[in-house]
Design a protein around this motif. Structure first.
Motif, PDB file in Angstrom:
ATOM      1  N   ALA A   1      60.128   0.521  51.491  1.00 55.80           N
ATOM      2  CA  ALA A   1      60.355  -0.429  52.574  1.00 55.80           C
ATOM      3  C   ALA A   1      59.477  -1.666  52.449  1.00 55.80           C
TER       4      ALA A   1
ATOM      5  N   LYS B   1      68.827  -3.821  51.401  1.00 56.37           N
ATOM      6  CA  LYS B   1      68.952  -2.653  52.266  1.00 56.37           C
ATOM      7  C   LYS B   1      68.642  -3.068  53.691  1.00 56.37           C
ATOM      8  N   PRO B   2      69.649  -3.613  54.370  1.00 60.02           N
ATOM      9  CA  PRO B   2      69.393  -4.124  55.712  1.00 60.02           C
ATOM     10  C   PRO B   2      68.950  -3.017  56.639  1.00 60.02           C
ATOM     11  N   PRO B   3      67.866  -3.216  57.352  1.00 64.46           N
ATOM     12  CA  PRO B   3      67.383  -2.167  58.218  1.00 64.46           C
ATOM     13  C   PRO B   3      68.132  -2.062  59.526  1.00 64.46           C
ATOM     14  N   LEU B   4      68.707  -3.129  59.952  1.00 63.70           N
ATOM     15  CA  LEU B   4      69.381  -3.119  61.237  1.00 63.70           C
ATOM     16  C   LEU B   4      70.808  -3.594  61.058  1.00 63.70           C
TER      17      LEU B   4
ATOM     18  N   LEU C   1      66.169  -8.010  55.573  1.00 64.45           N
ATOM     19  CA  LEU C   1      64.723  -8.150  55.740  1.00 64.45           C
ATOM     20  C   LEU C   1      64.235  -9.454  55.151  1.00 64.45           C
TER      21      LEU C   1
ATOM     22  N   LEU D   1      61.131  -6.790  64.778  1.00 65.82           N
ATOM     23  CA  LEU D   1      60.796  -5.405  64.472  1.00 65.82           C
ATOM     24  C   LEU D   1      61.411  -4.449  65.472  1.00 65.82           C
TER      25      LEU D   1
ATOM     26  N   GLU E   1      56.400   2.563  58.396  1.00 69.87           N
ATOM     27  CA  GLU E   1      56.902   1.618  57.395  1.00 69.87           C
ATOM     28  C   GLU E   1      58.228   2.106  56.813  1.00 69.87           C
ATOM     29  N   ALA E   2      58.256   3.402  56.502  1.00 66.87           N
ATOM     30  CA  ALA E   2      59.494   3.960  55.955  1.00 66.87           C
ATOM     31  C   ALA E   2      60.617   3.888  56.987  1.00 66.87           C
TER      32      ALA E   2
ATOM     33  N   HIS F   1      61.028   1.710  59.265  1.00 64.75           N
ATOM     34  CA  HIS F   1      61.498   0.322  59.379  1.00 64.75           C
ATOM     35  C   HIS F   1      62.563   0.025  58.326  1.00 64.75           C
ATOM     36  N   GLY F   2      62.412   0.641  57.163  1.00 69.42           N
ATOM     37  CA  GLY F   2      63.408   0.420  56.112  1.00 69.42           C
ATOM     38  C   GLY F   2      64.616   1.327  56.225  1.00 69.42           C
ATOM     39  N   GLU F   3      64.395   2.528  56.747  1.00 71.34           N
ATOM     40  CA  GLU F   3      65.479   3.517  56.740  1.00 71.34           C
ATOM     41  C   GLU F   3      66.224   3.614  58.075  1.00 71.34           C
ATOM     42  N   ILE F   4      65.526   3.309  59.153  1.00 76.18           N
ATOM     43  CA  ILE F   4      66.096   3.461  60.513  1.00 76.18           C
ATOM     44  C   ILE F   4      66.720   4.854  60.640  1.00 76.18           C
TER      45      ILE F   4
ATOM     46  N   ASN G   1      52.994  -3.595  65.122  1.00 79.53           N
ATOM     47  CA  ASN G   1      54.408  -3.741  65.471  1.00 79.53           C
ATOM     48  C   ASN G   1      55.248  -2.614  64.883  1.00 79.53           C
TER      49      ASN G   1
ATOM     50  N   GLU H   1      57.407  -0.017  66.915  1.00 76.87           N
ATOM     51  CA  GLU H   1      58.829   0.219  66.648  1.00 76.87           C
ATOM     52  C   GLU H   1      59.108   1.717  66.502  1.00 76.87           C
TER      53      GLU H   1
END
Lengths: 299, 118
Positions: free
Chosen positions: A62, A123-126, A145, A167, B53-54, B56-59, B98, B102
Motif C-alpha cells: 500500500a 489499485k484504487p482503494p476507494l 491513490l 483518507l 496501511e494495508a 488503506h490499500g485493500e479496503i 489519519n 480510518e
C-alpha cells in the motif's frame, strides 16, 4: 583437627545452602520464571513471524515505503530477510494459498533484492458507485491513490485524479467493490528478463523443484507461456498456467542433482544458462537437494 | 543447638536468595516462541499501523480485523483506539494518525462475517 560436631555443622550448612539454592532455582526457573511483557518481534513464534511478515508486505504494497519495510523486517531478526520472504511465499504457494495472497511477499522480496520500490500497480482503494438516471448500470468512478490506472484495464467511464485521496470516506455511498478480474496478457515483443533467482530451501517441497513465475510489465502473472528447459541429455517444454492454484504464471520442473540446465522463455527470448539445483542443509544438519525460484518480468 | 539451627536456616535462606538471583537476573529463562500479545507497546502500535496501511490499500475490513485478532483478543476497534491514543501521545505523523483513524472508523462499524444477519 575439627571435632565431629563441628564437621557435621559445616556439612549441614553446605547442604542447607545447596538445598536453598536448588529451591531458589526451581522457583525462579519453573514456578515463577521471568515473564515477558515487552518482547520484540524477533522472539515471536514462527507462525506469528509469518503473520508479521505478511502484514509488513501488505503494508508495503500500500505504501511502497521500502526503507520502512526493510526496518520492520529487521525487527524479526532473520539472518536473510529476503530469503525468509521467498521461503514463506513458497510455503504459502505450496499450501494452496492464492497467488494474490502471496504476491505482496514476492513483491517485497523482489524490491528488496533490486533495492528500490517497483512501480505501484494501479489499485484504487476507494470505489464510488453513483446512480445516474440515464444509465441502467451504475457508473463507477475510481479514485486512484497516486496515479491514473492504465487505460486498458480501466473499466470506468470517467476517472477523477486527485492529488490526495481523502483518507476517510465521507460519502455514505462509498463502498468497497471487488475489481473486475483482468486476465493478464503478455505484451507482444517485450522480452522477459530475469528479475529474481532465489534458492528455496524448504523440506516441505519436492527436492530439486524449479519454479518459474512469469509476469507482465504490470507484475501480473501471464499464463500460456512456453518455457524450454535444456540440459546435456535432453530437453523439455512446459507452460505457465497449468497449476492455476499456484498462480497463472506459474510453472515448475523437477531438476536432477548435478545437472546443469538452461532455461529459455520461448516467446520473449530470455535465456538463463547454468541453472543447477542447490544443496540445502536441513535443521538436523543433513543435506538435501533444494529448489530454485526464477521470476521473469516483461520490461 | 538452637544456634546451629539458626545457622542452617540462614544458610538455606541465603541459598534460596542466590538461586532466585541466578534464575531471575543472571540467567533467566529465555523465551523464543512468544505470542504477539507480549510485544512491547511500540511494536504493537507499529503492527496496528501496518494493518492500517494495508487496510488503506485493500479496503478489506474482514482481513484487517483478522490481522488485528492476532495481536489481541480485544475487539479490533478497542485495539485500534488504544493505538490511536498511543500515536497521538507519541508524535506519530499526521498521515499515520489519519490511517489509524480510518482503520478505527472501519472497525467501529465492522461486523464479523460469522455473525452477519441470517
Amino acid at each position: 583437627m575439627k571435632r565431629p560436631a563441628s564437621r557435621n555443622l559445616t556439612l549441614y550448612l553446605a547442604l542447607a545452602l545447596l538445598a536453598g539454592l536448588g529451591a531458589g532455582l526451581a522457583y525462579s526457573w519453573l514456578i515463577s520464571p521471568v515473564t515477558y511483557t515487552d518482547a520484540n518481534p524477533a522472539l515471536l513464534r514462527a507462525d506469528f513471524k509469518d503473520q508479521y511478515r505478511t502484514v509488513i508486505a501488505a503494508a508495503y504494497a500500500a505504501t511502497r515505503d521500502l526503507p520502512s519495510a526493510r526496518a520492520r523486517l529487521q525487527l524479526l531478526g532473520d539472518a536473510d530477510p529476503i530469503g525468509e520472504l521467498s521461503a514463506q511465499a513458497q510455503r504459502m504457494l505450496a499450501a494452496g494459498e492464492p497467488f494474490e495472497n502471496v504476491q505482496p511477499l514476492a513483491q517485497l522480496a523482489a524490491d528488496l533484492q533490486q533495492g528500490f520500490a517497483s512501480i505501484q500497480t494501479a489499485k484504487p482503494p476507494l470505489t464510488e458507485i453513483i446512480q445516474t438516471p440515464s444509465a441502467e448500470v451504475p457508473v463507477i468512478e475510481t479514485l486512484p491513490l497516486t496515479e491514473t490506472p492504465l487505460a486498458e484495464e480501466t473499466p470506468v467511464e470517467s476517472t477523477l485524479a486527485f492529488e490526495q485521496t481523502p483518507l476517510i470516506p465521507q460519502n455514505p455511498l462509498i463502498t468497497s467493490t471487488p475489481r473486475p478480474t483482468v486476465t493478464a496478457k503478455p505484451v507482444i515483443g517485450q522480452p522477459f528478463t530475469l528479475v529474481g533467482q532465489d534458492t528455496v530451501c524448504d523440506t516441505s517441497l519436492k527436492q530439486g523443484l524449479l519454479q518459474v513465475i512469469l509476469m507482465d510489465n504490470r507484475r501480473k502473472q501471464v499464463s500460456g507461456m512456453e518455457i524450454t528447459l535444456t540440459w546435456n541429455q535432453g530437453e523439455d517444454h512446459f507452460f505457465t498456467g497449468f497449476k492455476p492454484e499456484l498462480g497463472n504464471g506459474y510453472a515448475d520442473f523437477i531438476m536432477q542433482a548435478e545437472t546443469i540446465y538452461s532455461v529459455r522463455i520461448v516467446e520473449g527470448g530470455s535465456f538463463v544458462p547454468n541453472i543447477t539445483a542447490p544443496t540445502c542443509t536441513a535443521p538436523d544438519g543433513s543435506s538435501y537437494l533444494g529448489g530454485l525460484l526464477l521470476t521473469f518480468q516483461q520490461s | 543447638m538452637s544456634a546451629n539451627l539458626i545457622k542452617i536456616i540462614s544458610a538455606a535462606i541465603i541459598g534460596v536468595a542466590l538461586g532466585i538471583l541466578y534464575g531471575w537476573v543472571i540467567d533467566p529463562v529465555q523465551f523464543t516462541n512468544l505470542t504477539p500479545n507480549l510485544l512491547r507497546e511500540d511494536y504493537r502500535a507499529d503492527y496496528v499501523l501496518m494493518v492500517a496501511e494495508a487496510y488503506h490499500g485493500e479496503i478489506n475490513a474482514d482481513l484487517a480485523a483478522r490481522r488485528l485478532g492476532v495481536l489481541s483478543s480485544e475487539a479490533p476497534a478497542i485495539l485500534v483506539a488504544q493505538t490511536l491514543a498511543y500515536a497521538q501521545a507519541n508524535q506519530f505523523t499526521q498521515t499515520e494518525t489519519n490511517l489509524l483513524q480510518e482503520l478505527l472508523s472501519a472497525m467501529q462499524i465492522y461486523q464479523p462475517q460469522n455473525s452477519a444477519n441470517p
